[in-house]
Design an enzyme around this catalytic site. Structure first.
Site, mmCIF file in Angstrom:
data_model
loop_
_atom_site.group_PDB
_atom_site.id
_atom_site.type_symbol
_atom_site.label_atom_id
_atom_site.label_comp_id
_atom_site.label_asym_id
_atom_site.label_seq_id
_atom_site.Cartn_x
_atom_site.Cartn_y
_atom_site.Cartn_z
ATOM 1 N N VAL A 15 0.835 -1.196 0.000
ATOM 2 C CA VAL A 15 0.000 0.000 0.000
ATOM 3 C C VAL A 15 0.877 1.256 0.000
ATOM 4 C CG1 VAL A 15 -0.249 0.444 2.470
ATOM 5 C CG2 VAL A 15 -2.179 0.881 0.947
ATOM 6 N N SER A 16 2.145 1.098 0.318
ATOM 7 C CA SER A 16 3.074 2.212 0.462
ATOM 8 C C SER A 16 3.879 2.439 -0.812
ATOM 9 C CB SER A 16 4.030 1.927 1.630
ATOM 10 O OG SER A 16 5.189 2.728 1.553
#
Length: 214
Positions: A15-16
């Site tokens: 997600v990063s």
């Protein structure tokens, strides 16, 4: 570790976007430096909650800067990362727990696929704009096939995501990152004279290299 090779642990979450940048840079350096790169998929939201951290994009001015910063870094490192102003709001409002369990299952049973599988998740989310698909396990099999896994193997990983073994493994890895002092991701850990040293972010790789004599 192989004889004389420095173990480098990379704690990351797909997600990063900064994790993707750090991941790709370390993947390149693993062929140049005398290191044994260990991929440690973890759950960023768990780290943030445990440390009281907040997503940087929640501060408007910082969010504006991040958009520019990520674009510049993606161009510099030649990573096909694309962002839009709505991405971070969408990310904040959904959970990617299923995705990280799927990747964890791969690491437990098919570690040779961990690098390409993680990369394909980032490509799907941050290059092809499938941000909503963090929620939908149906696309996980498709992403896995793009990483070279068979349909049968991908389906097996999908079934494993609900198992206590996978859930516990992801939780333990996340807790391990927190014990090292992680408050966000990517978090990179090496041991210097037997003591763990934490490096946060995708822009500390040169400093990491200096510490380990590269």
């Amino acid at each position: 570790a192989r004889m004389g090779r420095q173990v480098v642990e990379l704690f990351y979450d797909v997600v990063s976007p900064y994790s993707w940048l750090g991941f790709e840079v370390l993947c390149r350096y693993q062929h140049v430096w005398n290191i044994d790169l260990r991929f440690r998929p973890a759950f960023l939201a768990g780290v943030m909650q445990a440390t009281g951290n907040k997503p940087p994009a929640m501060l408007p001015k910082r969010g504006e800067y991040m958009m520019k910063d990520i674009k510049r870094m993606a161009e510099y490192y030649q990573v096909p990362l694309r962002t839009s102003k709505d991405d971070f709001q969408r990310i904040i409002s959904i959970s990617n727990l299923g995705a990280m369990r799927f990747i964890t299952a791969a690491g437990m049973t098919q570690p040779q696929y961990l690098e390409p599988l993680s990369r394909e998740f980032w490509i799907s989310f941050w290059s092809q704009g499938c941000v909503y698909n963090l929620l939908h396990s149906t696309i996980f099999v498709q992403i896995a096939k793009q990483a070279g896994l068979s349909s049968e193997l991908a389906q097996k990983l999908l079934e494993m995501t609900s198992s206590p073994a996978v859930k516990n493994q992801l939780k333990e890895t996340t807790e391990e990152a927190i014990k090292y002092g992680a408050f966000g991701m990517p978090a990179i850990v090496v041991r210097v004279n037997g003591e763990p040293q934490l490096f946060f972010g995708s822009d500390r790789v040169e400093l990491l290299g200096s510490i380990i004599g590269e």
